[in-house]
Design a protein around this motif. Structure first.
Motif, PDB file in Angstrom:
ATOM      1  N   SER A  77     -10.963   7.039   3.279  1.00 49.58           N
ATOM      2  CA  SER A  77     -11.361   6.252   4.444  1.00 49.58           C
ATOM      3  C   SER A  77     -11.234   4.782   4.122  1.00 49.58           C
ATOM      4  O   SER A  77     -11.455   4.349   3.002  1.00 49.58           O
ATOM      5  CB  SER A  77     -12.788   6.597   4.859  1.00 49.58           C
ATOM      6  OG  SER A  77     -13.686   6.406   3.788  1.00 49.58           O
ATOM      7  N   CYS A  78     -10.848   4.015   5.106  1.00 51.81           N
ATOM      8  CA  CYS A  78     -10.566   2.604   4.859  1.00 51.81           C
ATOM      9  C   CYS A  78     -11.864   1.798   4.866  1.00 51.81           C
ATOM     10  O   CYS A  78     -12.895   2.253   5.339  1.00 51.81           O
ATOM     11  CB  CYS A  78      -9.551   2.081   5.858  1.00 51.81           C
ATOM     12  SG  CYS A  78     -10.220   1.763   7.466  1.00 51.81           S
ATOM     13  N   PRO A  79     -11.824   0.615   4.303  1.00 49.51           N
ATOM     14  CA  PRO A  79     -13.040  -0.183   4.172  1.00 49.51           C
ATOM     15  C   PRO A  79     -13.440  -0.849   5.492  1.00 49.51           C
ATOM     16  O   PRO A  79     -14.455  -1.521   5.527  1.00 49.51           O
ATOM     17  CB  PRO A  79     -12.660  -1.227   3.128  1.00 49.51           C
ATOM     18  CG  PRO A  79     -11.188  -1.345   3.203  1.00 49.51           C
ATOM     19  CD  PRO A  79     -10.677  -0.007   3.624  1.00 49.51           C
ATOM     20  N   ILE A 104      -3.023   3.112 -10.981  1.00 44.62           N
ATOM     21  CA  ILE A 104      -2.981   2.600 -12.356  1.00 44.62           C
ATOM     22  C   ILE A 104      -1.533   2.446 -12.819  1.00 44.62           C
ATOM     23  O   ILE A 104      -1.140   1.409 -13.352  1.00 44.62           O
ATOM     24  CB  ILE A 104      -3.754   3.543 -13.317  1.00 44.62           C
ATOM     25  CG1 ILE A 104      -5.250   3.537 -12.974  1.00 44.62           C
ATOM     26  CG2 ILE A 104      -3.540   3.139 -14.775  1.00 44.62           C
ATOM     27  CD1 ILE A 104      -6.069   4.602 -13.708  1.00 44.62           C
ATOM     28  N   ASN A 107       0.852  -1.186   0.000  1.00 47.23           N
ATOM     29  CA  ASN A 107       0.000   0.000   0.000  1.00 47.23           C
ATOM     30  C   ASN A 107       0.887   1.235   0.000  1.00 47.23           C
ATOM     31  O   ASN A 107       1.877   1.281   0.728  1.00 47.23           O
ATOM     32  CB  ASN A 107      -0.881   0.020   1.256  1.00 47.23           C
ATOM     33  CG  ASN A 107      -2.106  -0.863   1.093  1.00 47.23           C
ATOM     34  OD1 ASN A 107      -2.221  -1.598   0.111  1.00 47.23           O
ATOM     35  ND2 ASN A 107      -3.009  -0.806   2.047  1.00 47.23           N
ATOM     36  N   SER A 108       0.517   2.230  -0.803  1.00 49.79           N
ATOM     37  CA  SER A 108       1.395   3.405  -0.903  1.00 49.79           C
ATOM     38  C   SER A 108       1.550   4.101   0.444  1.00 49.79           C
ATOM     39  O   SER A 108       2.542   4.761   0.698  1.00 49.79           O
ATOM     40  CB  SER A 108       0.862   4.380  -1.945  1.00 49.79           C
ATOM     41  OG  SER A 108      -0.243   5.065  -1.442  1.00 49.79           O
ATOM     42  N   GLY A 109       0.552   3.912   1.321  1.00 50.77           N
ATOM     43  CA  GLY A 109       0.616   4.594   2.608  1.00 50.77           C
ATOM     44  C   GLY A 109       1.596   3.972   3.586  1.00 50.77           C
ATOM     45  O   GLY A 109       1.945   4.585   4.590  1.00 50.77           O
ATOM     46  N   VAL A 123      -5.866   7.461  -7.617  1.00 56.24           N
ATOM     47  CA  VAL A 123      -6.205   6.587  -8.745  1.00 56.24           C
ATOM     48  C   VAL A 123      -5.113   6.529  -9.820  1.00 56.24           C
ATOM     49  O   VAL A 123      -4.680   5.437 -10.199  1.00 56.24           O
ATOM     50  CB  VAL A 123      -7.575   6.971  -9.364  1.00 56.24           C
ATOM     51  CG1 VAL A 123      -7.886   6.119 -10.581  1.00 56.24           C
ATOM     52  CG2 VAL A 123      -8.681   6.828  -8.324  1.00 56.24           C
ATOM     53  N   PRO A 124      -4.629   7.669 -10.330  1.00 56.80           N
ATOM     54  CA  PRO A 124      -3.598   7.564 -11.372  1.00 56.80           C
ATOM     55  C   PRO A 124      -2.349   6.836 -10.869  1.00 56.80           C
ATOM     56  O   PRO A 124      -1.723   6.083 -11.612  1.00 56.80           O
ATOM     57  CB  PRO A 124      -3.284   9.029 -11.713  1.00 56.80           C
ATOM     58  CG  PRO A 124      -4.502   9.793 -11.302  1.00 56.80           C
ATOM     59  CD  PRO A 124      -5.035   9.073 -10.105  1.00 56.80           C
ATOM     60  N   ARG A 125      -1.999   7.044  -9.587  1.00 58.54           N
ATOM     61  CA  ARG A 125      -0.822   6.365  -9.044  1.00 58.54           C
ATOM     62  C   ARG A 125      -1.042   4.855  -8.986  1.00 58.54           C
ATOM     63  O   ARG A 125      -0.137   4.069  -9.271  1.00 58.54           O
ATOM     64  CB  ARG A 125      -0.525   6.911  -7.641  1.00 58.54           C
ATOM     65  CG  ARG A 125       0.884   6.584  -7.176  1.00 58.54           C
ATOM     66  CD  ARG A 125       1.109   6.977  -5.723  1.00 58.54           C
ATOM     67  NE  ARG A 125       1.009   8.413  -5.522  1.00 58.54           N
ATOM     68  CZ  ARG A 125       0.911   8.981  -4.306  1.00 58.54           C
ATOM     69  NH1 ARG A 125       0.881   8.239  -3.224  1.00 58.54           N
ATOM     70  NH2 ARG A 125       0.824  10.285  -4.205  1.00 58.54           N
ATOM     71  N   GLY A 139       0.139   5.961   8.104  1.00 57.21           N
ATOM     72  CA  GLY A 139       0.810   6.181   6.816  1.00 57.21           C
ATOM     73  C   GLY A 139      -0.029   7.025   5.881  1.00 57.21           C
ATOM     74  O   GLY A 139       0.424   8.033   5.355  1.00 57.21           O
ATOM     75  N   GLU A 140      -1.271   6.599   5.692  1.00 52.40           N
ATOM     76  CA  GLU A 140      -2.149   7.352   4.800  1.00 52.40           C
ATOM     77  C   GLU A 140      -2.495   8.712   5.399  1.00 52.40           C
ATOM     78  O   GLU A 140      -2.604   9.702   4.693  1.00 52.40           O
ATOM     79  CB  GLU A 140      -3.446   6.576   4.544  1.00 52.40           C
ATOM     80  CG  GLU A 140      -3.290   5.402   3.617  1.00 52.40           C
ATOM     81  CD  GLU A 140      -2.964   5.805   2.184  1.00 52.40           C
ATOM     82  OE1 GLU A 140      -3.246   6.935   1.785  1.00 52.40           O
ATOM     83  OE2 GLU A 140      -2.399   4.966   1.457  1.00 52.40           O
ATOM     84  N   THR A 179      -6.976   1.613  -2.747  1.00 53.54           N
ATOM     85  CA  THR A 179      -7.164   1.489  -1.307  1.00 53.54           C
ATOM     86  C   THR A 179      -7.782   2.747  -0.713  1.00 53.54           C
ATOM     87  O   THR A 179      -7.668   3.830  -1.284  1.00 53.54           O
ATOM     88  CB  THR A 179      -5.825   1.138  -0.614  1.00 53.54           C
ATOM     89  OG1 THR A 179      -6.105   0.704   0.703  1.00 53.54           O
ATOM     90  CG2 THR A 179      -4.887   2.327  -0.571  1.00 53.54           C
ATOM     91  N   GLU A 180      -8.442   2.556   0.406  1.00 54.00           N
ATOM     92  CA  GLU A 180      -9.093   3.688   1.083  1.00 54.00           C
ATOM     93  C   GLU A 180      -9.835   4.572   0.094  1.00 54.00           C
ATOM     94  O   GLU A 180      -9.696   5.806   0.111  1.00 54.00           O
ATOM     95  CB  GLU A 180      -8.066   4.509   1.870  1.00 54.00           C
ATOM     96  CG  GLU A 180      -7.541   3.801   3.079  1.00 54.00           C
ATOM     97  CD  GLU A 180      -6.142   3.234   2.885  1.00 54.00           C
ATOM     98  OE1 GLU A 180      -5.418   3.753   2.033  1.00 54.00           O
ATOM     99  OE2 GLU A 180      -5.794   2.251   3.558  1.00 54.00           O
ATOM    100  N   HIS A 226       7.298   9.191  -3.262  1.00 55.57           N
ATOM    101  CA  HIS A 226       5.993   8.529  -3.145  1.00 55.57           C
ATOM    102  C   HIS A 226       5.457   8.239  -4.539  1.00 55.57           C
ATOM    103  O   HIS A 226       4.458   8.809  -4.967  1.00 55.57           O
ATOM    104  CB  HIS A 226       5.021   9.412  -2.348  1.00 55.57           C
ATOM    105  CG  HIS A 226       5.004   9.081  -0.894  1.00 55.57           C
ATOM    106  ND1 HIS A 226       4.534   7.883  -0.409  1.00 55.57           N
ATOM    107  CD2 HIS A 226       5.427   9.772   0.182  1.00 55.57           C
ATOM    108  CE1 HIS A 226       4.653   7.857   0.898  1.00 55.57           C
ATOM    109  NE2 HIS A 226       5.200   8.990   1.295  1.00 55.57           N
ATOM    110  N   SER A 268      -4.380   5.234  -2.641  1.00 52.06           N
ATOM    111  CA  SER A 268      -5.701   5.864  -2.614  1.00 52.06           C
ATOM    112  C   SER A 268      -5.822   6.846  -3.775  1.00 52.06           C
ATOM    113  O   SER A 268      -6.913   7.287  -4.115  1.00 52.06           O
ATOM    114  CB  SER A 268      -5.955   6.564  -1.271  1.00 52.06           C
ATOM    115  OG  SER A 268      -5.071   7.649  -1.115  1.00 52.06           O
ATOM    116  N   SER A 313     -12.608  -1.500  -2.392  1.00 52.45           N
ATOM    117  CA  SER A 313     -12.573  -1.111  -0.977  1.00 52.45           C
ATOM    118  C   SER A 313     -13.510   0.061  -0.747  1.00 52.45           C
ATOM    119  O   SER A 313     -13.289   1.138  -1.280  1.00 52.45           O
ATOM    120  CB  SER A 313     -11.161  -0.669  -0.573  1.00 52.45           C
ATOM    121  OG  SER A 313     -10.259  -1.730  -0.662  1.00 52.45           O
TER     122      SER A 313
END
Lengths: 360, 360
Positions: B262-264, A182, A131-133, A178-180, B304-305, A201-202, A145, A176, A232
């Motif tokens: 927000s997370c799921p 993809i 996850n990027s976070g 979208v372009p990142r 993180g997020e 995510t998120e 990032h 979280s 998610s």
């Protein structure tokens, strides 16, 4: 559209990758200690069309719930585990079908070896989920990032498994943004042939979460990337499944149930189309056969589109023209549109037009 | 993401293409004869954030409504006209800002010349709108029901305008099938540099329509294709605008208002996150400043997020940790989470953190 051919793994009875149908995942949000509540949610997810269910396994007691659920259903289960390889060992012992762990942060080398050996013996695939976070600082320092940082981070985990001769791997690279998201999947898809688990995510609360997930997941699927998906949402897990199936259907990757092609209505529309389309959607929602129904407000686009559909209507002034597979069946007063369509679909189903004879 | 550079046209005060912000369109579904109802809907669309509104102009009386609306608002108006170039002339006369016509089916060559000359004089751009459902038979025979047939059909119309020295052109190539829509736009985008109006036609009732449109429109926008968008839903026009803005925001193409990451939720979540996130979304929906708020259920992905967000919370057992731009501000009981976040955002807004000092 052509799909990228990935290696195939099996989560229990479910094939992932290698040309298998794209599976829809979700994750329970009950306390995993509460076996009854979790089982009830798993059943609810199965009913919603979910193919594979993930559980958070955060302590030893959670693995008893795996056993309890396994006694009641054969839907493949995934254990989501962080930081402790012993939980993963216990989950395998309890009969889990797939693990979601990141080998780089699950314990010592010796611990990871034990775990990977156990997973290898039972052919339990491992999803590495970046996850990027939660990227490690060194990756962020090296690549920022960026999608690249996510992909390189995943590859670091992959190497640990490959070093141990383990290849039943699935990968996810969720952000979280979208372009990142993809870009990260495009990048990793060119580097490895492991099956990919897609998700944003998120993504947030239902409405915006569905938009974000539809774009992120849909865009990749439309390029042939992706083998299993999870939407998610900050909502119930069943809503995630509904959205996931919606994405697959929108791309023709799942053909099931009614698809209503209906126009947005405009100043030319002389029938109460919004209400008619909604009532039809409701009445026909239980159908499993793939049926394309066109509900069109006017003659400009109506007949053309309706011809492509299995059955369709185009509105006029106070009346509707009914089409079936391109031929006009008749003209009816607007008030009869609903019953006429339902009756025609029933007859078409009964006569096997859609490959079976299920009735409404 | 890099955008394809297209020619710029102007619909009244609104630039389309050539690097202009991507505009959101919708279309009235009131009877165009009913000027009062149509004006009310135009105002409603403006309030929803619509940039340009299309009206069906199906007879001469409709053009009086254009005049009536023009007296009350300067939002750019588009006349949607089929089969009769004289209506297009009358719409120009009435002050229309853009036309949607297909020159190949709007009348005789002499008629089209008159119309194009009038449009050219007033710099009224023309959108050529090809729908897969209404392709001419010769195109279908030559290319089948393919994206190519749609693109070639559009190019045929384009040539008529170019022959007359008219280049203020916008193009759309809509299908109800998402992959076909994507392919058609990709194809035409490589052939011409006119601005493109994106849409998936007859996408259906709200839920599935939003999924289809998010994938089709979002996928193209993510590739840098598209200058103006319209989400077609079998629902109210304002819902189309809401979805269109949602798509732009999901891709970072419009920064405005609150974005909740927000997370799921999962079995690890110890706070009532779905309810908290929904209440915050509701309470903060009126904000225009772009604010990224993270609402996370647990410590695994939360901090993180939340660090990437302007402000965020991560839940623990009965309490939440509050972050602001990466720094922990404090820990509060779960019950106070809502008020604490609102108060912090109010203070951040008042102190100009988000580029203005608008209050809640």
């Amino acid at each position: 559209m052509e799909r990228k051919l990935t290696r195939r793994v099996y989560a229990g009875r479910l094939p992932i990758g290698g040309g298998a149908p794209i599976s829809v995942q979700s994750m329970t949000n009950t306390s995993t200690h509460d076996a009854a509540a979790t089982l009830a949610q798993v059943h609810e997810l199965e009913k919603a069309g979910c193919d594979i269910v993930r559980l958070a396994i955060y302590d030893k007691a959670c693995t008893d719930t795996i056993k309890a659920i396994k006694k009641e259903t054969d839907i493949p289960l995934v254990a989501d585990i962080h930081f402790d390889y012993r939980l993963a060992l216990a989950a395998i012992e309890a009969g889990i079908d797939k693990l979601r762990i990141n080998p780089g942060n699950i314990g010592s080398r010796a611990g990871v070896e034990k775990l990977v050996s156990a997973a290898g013996e039972r052919r339990v695939p491992i999803r590495i989920g970046v996850n990027s976070g939660s990227l490690k600082d060194d990756m962020v320092q090296k690549y920022g990032h960026t999608p690249r940082a996510m992909a390189e981070s995943a590859l670091e985990h992959v190497m640990i498994l490959e070093d141990m001769g383990f290849y039943d791997i699935v990968l996810s690279l969720k952000a979280s943004d979208v372009p990142r998201t993809i870009e990260a999947y495009r990048y990793i898809s060119q580097r490895v042939d492991y099956p990919l688990h897609l998700g944003v995510t998120e993504a947030g609360i239902t409405y915006n979460g569905i938009i974000k997930s539809s774009i992120g997941i849909g865009c990749l699927l439309a390029e042939g990337i992706g083998d299993t998906i999870r939407v998610s949402l900050t909502d119930t897990p069943a809503e995630e499944v509904k959205a996931g199936i919606g994405i697959l259907k929108a791309l023709g990757l799942k053909q099931e149930g009614i698809e209503i092609i209906s126009c947005p209505t405009c100043g030319r529309c002389n029938i109460d189309l919004i209400s008619l389309a909604s009532r039809l959607q409701e009445a026909l929602s239980g159908i499993k056969s793939p049926i394309k129904l066109a509900v069109m407000g006017c003659v400009v686009n109506g007949p053309g589109e309706a011809k492509e559909a299995d059955i369709g209507i185009a509105g006029g002034k106070g009346q509707v023209a009914l089409f079936k597979k391109g031929s006009i069946v008749g003209t009816y007063p607007e008030q009869r549109a609903f019953e006429v369509i339902i009756k025609e679909i029933q007859e078409m189903m009964a006569s096997g037009c859609f490959g079976d004879n299920t009735s409404l």
